[in-house]
Design a protein around this motif. Sequence first.
Motif, PDB file in Angstrom:
ATOM      1  N   UNK A  29       0.810  -1.222   0.000  1.00 22.48           N
ATOM      2  CA  UNK A  29       0.000   0.000   0.000  1.00 22.48           C
ATOM      3  C   UNK A  29       0.844   1.273   0.000  1.00 22.48           C
ATOM      4  N   UNK A  30       2.122   1.167   0.189  1.00 25.84           N
ATOM      5  CA  UNK A  30       3.022   2.314   0.122  1.00 25.84           C
ATOM      6  C   UNK A  30       3.556   2.562  -1.282  1.00 25.84           C
ATOM      7  N   UNK A  31       3.088   1.776  -2.232  1.00 21.15           N
ATOM      8  CA  UNK A  31       3.629   1.834  -3.580  1.00 21.15           C
ATOM      9  C   UNK A  31       2.537   2.062  -4.619  1.00 21.15           C
ATOM     10  N   UNK A  32       2.792   2.979  -5.521  1.00 20.77           N
ATOM     11  CA  UNK A  32       1.993   3.044  -6.733  1.00 20.77           C
ATOM     12  C   UNK A  32       2.468   1.934  -7.654  1.00 20.77           C
ATOM     13  N   UNK A  33       1.595   1.497  -8.529  1.00 20.07           N
ATOM     14  CA  UNK A  33       1.941   0.380  -9.394  1.00 20.07           C
ATOM     15  C   UNK A  33       1.671   0.727 -10.845  1.00 20.07           C
ATOM     16  N   UNK A  34       2.491   0.183 -11.699  1.00 23.83           N
ATOM     17  CA  UNK A  34       2.285   0.401 -13.126  1.00 23.83           C
ATOM     18  C   UNK A  34       2.506  -0.875 -13.913  1.00 23.83           C
ATOM     19  N   UNK A  49      -1.353   2.664 -14.973  1.00 21.17           N
ATOM     20  CA  UNK A  49      -0.815   2.879 -13.630  1.00 21.17           C
ATOM     21  C   UNK A  49      -1.967   3.110 -12.668  1.00 21.17           C
ATOM     22  N   UNK A  50      -1.712   2.805 -11.402  1.00 22.70           N
ATOM     23  CA  UNK A  50      -2.729   2.958 -10.365  1.00 22.70           C
ATOM     24  C   UNK A  50      -2.053   3.483  -9.109  1.00 22.70           C
ATOM     25  N   UNK A  51      -2.753   4.361  -8.415  1.00 21.00           N
ATOM     26  CA  UNK A  51      -2.184   4.954  -7.213  1.00 21.00           C
ATOM     27  C   UNK A  51      -2.135   3.933  -6.079  1.00 21.00           C
ATOM     28  N   UNK A  52      -1.454   4.295  -5.012  1.00 22.83           N
ATOM     29  CA  UNK A  52      -1.255   3.367  -3.912  1.00 22.83           C
ATOM     30  C   UNK A  52      -2.575   2.934  -3.275  1.00 22.83           C
ATOM     31  N   UNK A  53      -3.553   3.800  -3.264  1.00 23.55           N
ATOM     32  CA  UNK A  53      -4.855   3.441  -2.687  1.00 23.55           C
ATOM     33  C   UNK A  53      -5.817   2.901  -3.735  1.00 23.55           C
ATOM     34  N   UNK A  54      -5.428   2.974  -4.990  1.00 27.51           N
ATOM     35  CA  UNK A  54      -6.287   2.479  -6.058  1.00 27.51           C
ATOM     36  C   UNK A  54      -7.328   3.472  -6.528  1.00 27.51           C
ATOM     37  N   UNK A  55      -7.237   4.709  -6.077  1.00 30.06           N
ATOM     38  CA  UNK A  55      -8.268   5.698  -6.393  1.00 30.06           C
ATOM     39  C   UNK A  55      -7.975   6.466  -7.673  1.00 30.06           C
ATOM     40  N   UNK A  56      -6.732   6.448  -8.110  1.00 32.10           N
ATOM     41  CA  UNK A  56      -6.352   7.162  -9.325  1.00 32.10           C
ATOM     42  C   UNK A  56      -5.773   6.161 -10.314  1.00 32.10           C
ATOM     43  N   UNK A  70      -6.158  -2.765 -11.650  1.00 29.34           N
ATOM     44  CA  UNK A  70      -6.738  -2.793 -10.310  1.00 29.34           C
ATOM     45  C   UNK A  70      -5.702  -3.321  -9.328  1.00 29.34           C
ATOM     46  N   UNK A  71      -6.032  -3.246  -8.064  1.00 30.01           N
ATOM     47  CA  UNK A  71      -5.126  -3.762  -7.047  1.00 30.01           C
ATOM     48  C   UNK A  71      -5.928  -4.142  -5.807  1.00 30.01           C
ATOM     49  N   UNK A  72      -5.360  -5.034  -5.028  1.00 31.33           N
ATOM     50  CA  UNK A  72      -5.936  -5.438  -3.749  1.00 31.33           C
ATOM     51  C   UNK A  72      -4.813  -5.376  -2.725  1.00 31.33           C
ATOM     52  N   UNK A 105       0.186   9.132  -9.830  1.00 28.90           N
ATOM     53  CA  UNK A 105       0.618   8.005 -10.639  1.00 28.90           C
ATOM     54  C   UNK A 105       1.546   8.523 -11.726  1.00 28.90           C
ATOM     55  N   UNK A 106       2.384   7.653 -12.222  1.00 28.80           N
ATOM     56  CA  UNK A 106       3.363   8.051 -13.222  1.00 28.80           C
ATOM     57  C   UNK A 106       3.326   7.096 -14.401  1.00 28.80           C
ATOM     58  N   UNK A 107       3.515   7.663 -15.592  1.00 22.38           N
ATOM     59  CA  UNK A 107       3.591   6.855 -16.803  1.00 22.38           C
ATOM     60  C   UNK A 107       5.031   6.716 -17.299  1.00 22.38           C
TER      61      UNK A 107
END
Length: 125
Positions: A29-34, A49-56, A70-72, A105-107
């Motif tokens: 949860x401390x990491x954005x993912x792409x 890409x998705x933000x650490x909370x999954x909201x962006x 998506x992420x869990x 988030x970053x591309x």
Amino acid sequence: VQLQASGGGLVQDGGSLTLSCAASGPPFSNYAMGWFRQAPGKEREFVAAISRAGTVKNYANFAKGRFTISRDNAKNTGSLQMNSLKSEDTAVYYCAARHTATGVVSSTSDSYNDWGQGTLVTVSS
């Protein structure tokens, strides 16, 4: 964070595939993912890409309307649902993570510190 991508394979044109990214180590949860991909003879390119909370969420133009990221965080996993696949989607797909305290988030691949090993997606026409 350590990342393990899976779910690649051979699929027919117009088919669907879901890629998974399993994270281990520090709290995911401390990491954005792409997700990025690299086709033979081409440079690595941004997919989603998705933000650490999954909201962006952010998508490359070619992914909009076809791919869903998506992420869990409770399961330390991320995924990329890919629909309406085309032959030009054939590539090795990589999941990546960047430690961040924000919801940005970053591309840009250079902004990601941790990478999975890649999983091959082949779309046959």
